[in-house]
Design an enzyme around this catalytic site. Structure first.
Site, mmCIF file in Angstrom:
data_model
loop_
_atom_site.group_PDB
_atom_site.id
_atom_site.type_symbol
_atom_site.label_atom_id
_atom_site.label_comp_id
_atom_site.label_asym_id
_atom_site.label_seq_id
_atom_site.Cartn_x
_atom_site.Cartn_y
_atom_site.Cartn_z
ATOM 1 N N SER A 1 -60.570 66.099 68.005
ATOM 2 C CA SER A 1 -60.875 66.799 69.250
ATOM 3 C C SER A 1 -60.365 66.021 70.459
ATOM 4 C CB SER A 1 -62.386 66.987 69.397
ATOM 5 O OG SER A 1 -62.701 67.444 70.704
ATOM 6 N N GLU B 1 -58.778 79.520 74.653
ATOM 7 C CA GLU B 1 -59.871 78.975 75.456
ATOM 8 C C GLU B 1 -59.417 78.895 76.916
ATOM 9 O OE1 GLU B 1 -61.191 75.263 73.847
ATOM 10 O OE2 GLU B 1 -62.113 76.190 72.091
#
Length: 218
Positions: free
Chosen positions: A129, A186
């Site tokens: 991430s 996103e």
């Protein structure tokens, strides 16, 4: 300023440890701001980051803080309110978010296998991430702080799409690059790459994966 070292984070993932045999250690050959972290490139075990805490308690890599502040000041001057909903995350926090997403899909009726697959389309496995780098920020409108696709309809997001590159940030997961990023769209997730690279990425219309792959041509 807080100095945090991220070490041995993969040890907290006994149920997912086998996935890392298919991954590569993220390379910083083009500089710290262009380190590519995704499901195929995991954060080195010895990666460390110096963090600056924002007024709302979120943290970011101290090196991107001046540019982030500059961008927020520019938006504020135009009557817009930007808000960092999420910044740096520990591996433990990333794991909790992933497990929460999996559980949410299970509650919708998906099998464990299906829930995990769907969850990983939106939440990265710890170690993969960008939030763990401190270089990624989820930026939303002060008037709508939910991480949903309504963000793209806010004046703040319209402004960010047009201007974030001027301050070194890119929209990391654009809707037309899902097949490359392997991450769902996103409209709130911005990644710092530096002003020079952000400008080129904007002009070329590429995502970070494409830019890194062809970096020597630019």
């Amino acid at each position: 300023l807080l100095l945090l070292g991220i070490v041995g984070f993969r040890n907290i993932l006994p149920n997912l440890g086998d996935v890392f045999q298919y991954h590569h250690v993220a390379s910083g050959e083009y500089g710290w701001n262009l380190i590519l972290v995704n499901r195929d490139n995991y954060i080195p075990d010895d990666y460390t980051v110096e963090l600056t805490e924002l007024s709302n308690g979120q943290k970011v890599d101290s090196r991107i803080y001046p540019s982030l502040q500059e961008m927020f000041d520019a938006a504020r001057a135009e009557g817009l309110g930007l808000f960092v909903a999420d910044g740096y995350r520990t591996a433990e926090t990333q794991q909790q978010i992933l497990e929460g997403k999996i559980e949410a899909y299970k509650n919708e009726g998906y099998s464990s296998e299906e829930a995990e697959k769907k969850a990983k389309e939106w939440v990265a496995v710890p170690g993969t991430s960008e939030h763990q780098l401190g270089l990624a920020v989820d930026i939303v409108s002060l008037k709508n702080q939910r991480l949903d696709h309504q963000q793209e309809n806010t004046a703040e997001q319209h402004w960010l799409i047009q201007n974030s590159w001027k301050y070194g940030f890119i929209l990391r997961y654009p809707t037309n690059k899902n097949n490359i990023t392997k991450v769902g769209y996103e409209p709130w997730h911005y990644r710092y790459v530096g002003k020079v690279h952000a400008k080129k990425i904007k002009e070329l219309g590429v995502c970070l994966e494409e830019y890194i792959e062809n970096k020597d041509q630019y």
